[in-house]
Motif scaffolding. Structure first.
Motif, PDB file in Angstrom:
ATOM      1  N   SER A 131       0.826  -1.205   0.000  1.00  0.00           N
ATOM      2  CA  SER A 131       0.000   0.000   0.000  1.00  0.00           C
ATOM      3  C   SER A 131       0.862   1.258   0.000  1.00  0.00           C
ATOM      4  O   SER A 131       0.617   2.196  -0.763  1.00  0.00           O
ATOM      5  N   TYR A 132       1.888   1.272   0.839  1.00  0.00           N
ATOM      6  CA  TYR A 132       2.780   2.437   0.912  1.00  0.00           C
ATOM      7  C   TYR A 132       3.502   2.640  -0.411  1.00  0.00           C
ATOM      8  O   TYR A 132       3.628   3.773  -0.904  1.00  0.00           O
ATOM      9  N   LYS A 133       3.988   1.523  -0.992  1.00  0.00           N
ATOM     10  CA  LYS A 133       4.698   1.613  -2.269  1.00  0.00           C
ATOM     11  C   LYS A 133       3.810   2.210  -3.357  1.00  0.00           C
ATOM     12  O   LYS A 133       4.209   3.137  -4.079  1.00  0.00           O
ATOM     13  N   LYS A 134       2.604   1.697  -3.445  1.00  0.00           N
ATOM     14  CA  LYS A 134       1.682   2.145  -4.489  1.00  0.00           C
ATOM     15  C   LYS A 134       1.366   3.627  -4.347  1.00  0.00           C
ATOM     16  O   LYS A 134       1.408   4.394  -5.316  1.00  0.00           O
ATOM     17  N   ILE A 135       1.028   4.036  -3.128  1.00  0.00           N
ATOM     18  CA  ILE A 135       0.652   5.437  -2.898  1.00  0.00           C
ATOM     19  C   ILE A 135       1.832   6.365  -3.107  1.00  0.00           C
ATOM     20  O   ILE A 135       1.712   7.428  -3.743  1.00  0.00           O
ATOM     21  N   THR A 136       3.018   5.974  -2.605  1.00  0.00           N
ATOM     22  CA  THR A 136       4.193   6.836  -2.720  1.00  0.00           C
ATOM     23  C   THR A 136       4.626   7.002  -4.167  1.00  0.00           C
ATOM     24  O   THR A 136       4.942   8.114  -4.616  1.00  0.00           O
ATOM     25  N   LEU A 137       4.632   5.910  -4.919  1.00  0.00           N
ATOM     26  CA  LEU A 137       4.983   6.000  -6.340  1.00  0.00           C
ATOM     27  C   LEU A 137       4.000   6.898  -7.087  1.00  0.00           C
ATOM     28  O   LEU A 137       4.398   7.706  -7.937  1.00  0.00           O
ATOM     29  N   ALA A 138       2.715   6.766  -6.764  1.00  0.00           N
ATOM     30  CA  ALA A 138       1.693   7.596  -7.421  1.00  0.00           C
ATOM     31  C   ALA A 138       1.920   9.070  -7.111  1.00  0.00           C
ATOM     32  O   ALA A 138       1.833   9.928  -7.995  1.00  0.00           O
ATOM     33  N   GLU A 139       2.241   9.378  -5.851  1.00  0.00           N
ATOM     34  CA  GLU A 139       2.482  10.771  -5.459  1.00  0.00           C
ATOM     35  C   GLU A 139       3.688  11.347  -6.188  1.00  0.00           C
ATOM     36  O   GLU A 139       3.661  12.494  -6.663  1.00  0.00           O
ATOM     37  N   ILE A 140       4.768  10.548  -6.298  1.00  0.00           N
ATOM     38  CA  ILE A 140       5.966  11.035  -6.983  1.00  0.00           C
ATOM     39  C   ILE A 140       5.693  11.276  -8.460  1.00  0.00           C
ATOM     40  O   ILE A 140       6.047  12.319  -9.016  1.00  0.00           O
ATOM     41  N   LEU A 141       5.029  10.320  -9.110  1.00  0.00           N
ATOM     42  CA  LEU A 141       4.755  10.434 -10.542  1.00  0.00           C
ATOM     43  C   LEU A 141       3.756  11.539 -10.850  1.00  0.00           C
ATOM     44  O   LEU A 141       3.742  12.090 -11.954  1.00  0.00           O
ATOM     45  N   GLN A 142       2.897  11.885  -9.875  1.00  0.00           N
ATOM     46  CA  GLN A 142       1.908  12.948 -10.068  1.00  0.00           C
ATOM     47  C   GLN A 142       2.396  14.298  -9.552  1.00  0.00           C
ATOM     48  O   GLN A 142       1.703  15.305  -9.665  1.00  0.00           O
ATOM     49  N   GLY A 143       3.586  14.315  -8.978  1.00  0.00           N
ATOM     50  CA  GLY A 143       4.146  15.572  -8.479  1.00  0.00           C
ATOM     51  C   GLY A 143       3.544  16.038  -7.178  1.00  0.00           C
ATOM     52  O   GLY A 143       3.574  17.232  -6.878  1.00  0.00           O
ATOM     53  N   THR A 144       2.992  15.103  -6.393  1.00  0.00           N
ATOM     54  CA  THR A 144       2.311  15.502  -5.144  1.00  0.00           C
ATOM     55  C   THR A 144       3.010  14.985  -3.892  1.00  0.00           C
ATOM     56  O   THR A 144       2.510  15.171  -2.789  1.00  0.00           O
ATOM     57  N   PHE A 145       4.165  14.333  -4.052  1.00  0.00           N
ATOM     58  CA  PHE A 145       4.860  13.782  -2.886  1.00  0.00           C
ATOM     59  C   PHE A 145       5.420  14.905  -2.019  1.00  0.00           C
ATOM     60  O   PHE A 145       5.899  15.922  -2.510  1.00  0.00           O
ATOM     61  N   ASN A 146       5.359  14.688  -0.712  1.00  0.00           N
ATOM     62  CA  ASN A 146       5.890  15.655   0.262  1.00  0.00           C
ATOM     63  C   ASN A 146       5.118  16.961   0.290  1.00  0.00           C
ATOM     64  O   ASN A 146       5.667  18.027   0.566  1.00  0.00           O
ATOM     65  N   GLN A 147       3.824  16.921  -0.011  1.00  0.00           N
ATOM     66  CA  GLN A 147       2.997  18.120   0.128  1.00  0.00           C
ATOM     67  C   GLN A 147       2.799  18.434   1.607  1.00  0.00           C
ATOM     68  O   GLN A 147       2.989  17.581   2.467  1.00  0.00           O
ATOM     69  N   ASN A 148       2.442  19.677   1.893  1.00  0.00           N
ATOM     70  CA  ASN A 148       2.221  20.070   3.286  1.00  0.00           C
ATOM     71  C   ASN A 148       1.029  19.344   3.895  1.00  0.00           C
ATOM     72  O   ASN A 148       0.946  19.153   5.104  1.00  0.00           O
ATOM     73  N   LYS A 149       0.059  18.981   3.082  1.00  0.00           N
ATOM     74  CA  LYS A 149      -1.098  18.247   3.569  1.00  0.00           C
ATOM     75  C   LYS A 149      -1.124  16.882   2.898  1.00  0.00           C
ATOM     76  O   LYS A 149      -0.803  16.765   1.720  1.00  0.00           O
ATOM     77  N   LYS A 150      -1.537  15.862   3.600  1.00  0.00           N
ATOM     78  CA  LYS A 150      -1.490  14.497   3.086  1.00  0.00           C
ATOM     79  C   LYS A 150      -2.654  14.221   2.133  1.00  0.00           C
ATOM     80  O   LYS A 150      -3.574  15.005   1.998  1.00  0.00           O
ATOM     81  N   GLY A 151      -2.593  13.056   1.540  1.00  0.00           N
ATOM     82  CA  GLY A 151      -3.618  12.706   0.574  1.00  0.00           C
ATOM     83  C   GLY A 151      -4.495  11.566   1.024  1.00  0.00           C
ATOM     84  O   GLY A 151      -5.060  10.863   0.197  1.00  0.00           O
ATOM     85  N   GLU A 152      -4.608  11.387   2.342  1.00  0.00           N
ATOM     86  CA  GLU A 152      -5.416  10.263   2.819  1.00  0.00           C
ATOM     87  C   GLU A 152      -6.912  10.533   2.758  1.00  0.00           C
ATOM     88  O   GLU A 152      -7.725   9.643   2.972  1.00  0.00           O
ATOM     89  N   LEU A 153      -7.295  11.769   2.471  1.00  0.00           N
ATOM     90  CA  LEU A 153      -8.719  12.092   2.333  1.00  0.00           C
ATOM     91  C   LEU A 153      -9.314  11.367   1.128  1.00  0.00           C
ATOM     92  O   LEU A 153      -8.635  11.111   0.136  1.00  0.00           O
TER      93      LEU A 153
END
Length: 376
Positions: free
Chosen positions: A48-70
């Motif tokens: 789960s972590y791998k999938k979400i983290t890779l998606a965030e990096i490829l979409q340019g959203t990794f390390n945002q100030n607010k998370k994407g768990e919503l």
């Protein structure tokens, strides 16, 4: 002992196995290469972590100030809480519908093109409704034009969320548009060119005023006023007596629909007679019946009663909104210029007015004079 499996390494120790996620991935938007390492107790957590983290990096959203768990539904609620007071009922209804779908349960940081395609295909499926008499009625699924608007609404929420620093791909809808089109899920829709004949209008007015007069809603009056002014149904039902200028025979329309801004514009229209219905006289005949609104009636009721009457009279494929189109066509035939018509109709785009030129082209012929001589 290590066992490598696509970014995840299984480590067997004295206390059991752990699963270590190692990611080295370049972001296509920022050019930054991320090197990430994190351990988990179960493979499911690691996957789960791998999938979400890779998606965030490829979409340019990794390390945002607010998370994407919503979830998308959560995000829509936040968006509507912030800006929803400016929206019309139709737009609020569209967001409510989206919130009730499977797509809305997805985390916003993992939304993908495939999620949108699945959503579109599910929305295209017919629905079944059980009526009061027990019979089951099949309702058609959403068409391409409806889905086009729905995805546009989702895209607006994602762009807002990006500006608020949520972990989302703000360009997801734009990037997915080609795939959605190839799957026949979206299109611009077919512009209606349906014009009611005068006979059809007369029959409808007679039906509402003689055969089945509605005690609470003067639909015959609304038909005359719609053809005579070019106003949308919602605009007619929001008219206020305080906005009327009897001396100039004009009335202000507040918060008119404007595709380029959230809150519509106000403009003053002329209550004219050139369509065959004197709208100033129609309006003045309502004076004294209601203190504030000229037509304080339910849009939902009109939208239900009108098509029912159309079917009973055997009139084919006529919508109340076609009366607005009829106004524009009649004014083109009368000789008004497009900018002049736009004062009443409120159209912002000249291209959207072109259809009315096409709709009346067959009526532009004049009888050829007997002494006419060809120059060819």
């Amino acid at each position: 002992m290590e066992k490598q499996n696509d970014f995840i390494t299984e480590l067997n120790g004295v206390k059991g196995s752990t699963f270590k996620v190692r990611i080295r991935q370049r972001c296509p938007f920022t050019g930054e290469t991320f090197k990430i390492s994190k351990s988990f107790k179960t493979r499911k957590q690691a996957e789960s972590y791998k999938k979400i983290t890779l998606a965030e990096i490829l979409q340019g959203t990794f390390n945002q100030n607010k998370k994407g768990e919503l979830t998308l539904a959560d995000l829509i609620d936040l968006y509507l809480k912030e800006l929803g007071h400016n929206f019309r009922r139709s737009k609020l209804g569209a967001y409510k519908l989206i919130k009730d779908t499977k797509l809305a349960k997805k985390r916003i940081d993992s939304l993908s093109t495939q999620d949108l395609i699945r959503h579109g295909k599910e929305r295209q499926l017919p629905k079944f409704k059980t009526l009061k008499n027990g019979t089951v009625k099949e309702l058609p699924g959403a068409g391409g034009s409806t889905m086009n608007a729905e995805f546009s609404y989702i895209g607006t929420v994602l762009k807002w969320a990006k500006a608020e620093q949520y972990a989302v791909n703000e360009n997801l809808i734009t990037e997915s548009r080609r795939a959605l089109e190839m799957n026949y899920l979206i299109h611009d829709g077919v512009e209606r060119s349906r014009r009611p004949s005068q006979d059809e209008l007369d029959r409808l007015i007679h039906y509402f005023e003689v055969i089945r007069p509605e005690r609470n809603i003067p639909l015959g009056v609304l038909i005359r006023f719609a053809v005579g002014t070019g106003l949308r149904l919602g605009e007619i039902l929001r008219l206020e007596w305080k906005e009327l200028n009897e001396a100039n025979k004009t009335i202000w329309i507040r918060d008119r629909k404007d595709p380029r801004q959230k809150v519509g514009k106000d403009n003053e229209i002329a209550l004219i007679w050139q369509t065959g219905y004197d709208t100033f006289e129609v309006l003045m005949a309502q004076k004294g019946k209601h203190p504030e609104l000229v037509f304080p009636y339910s849009g939902d009721t009109v939208s239900s009663v009108f098509p029912r009457a159309v079917r009973r009279l055997g009139i084919e494929d006529l919508h109340f909104h076609d009366l607005r189109h009829e106004f524009c066509s009649r004014m083109v035939e009368y000789g008004w210029t497009i900018p002049k018509i736009q004062v009443n109709s409120g159209h912002k785009d000249l291209r959207s007015m072109q259809r009315y030129m096409n709709m009346v082209s067959k009526n532009l012929h004049e009888e050829k004079p007997k002494n006419w001589i060809s120059l060819g």
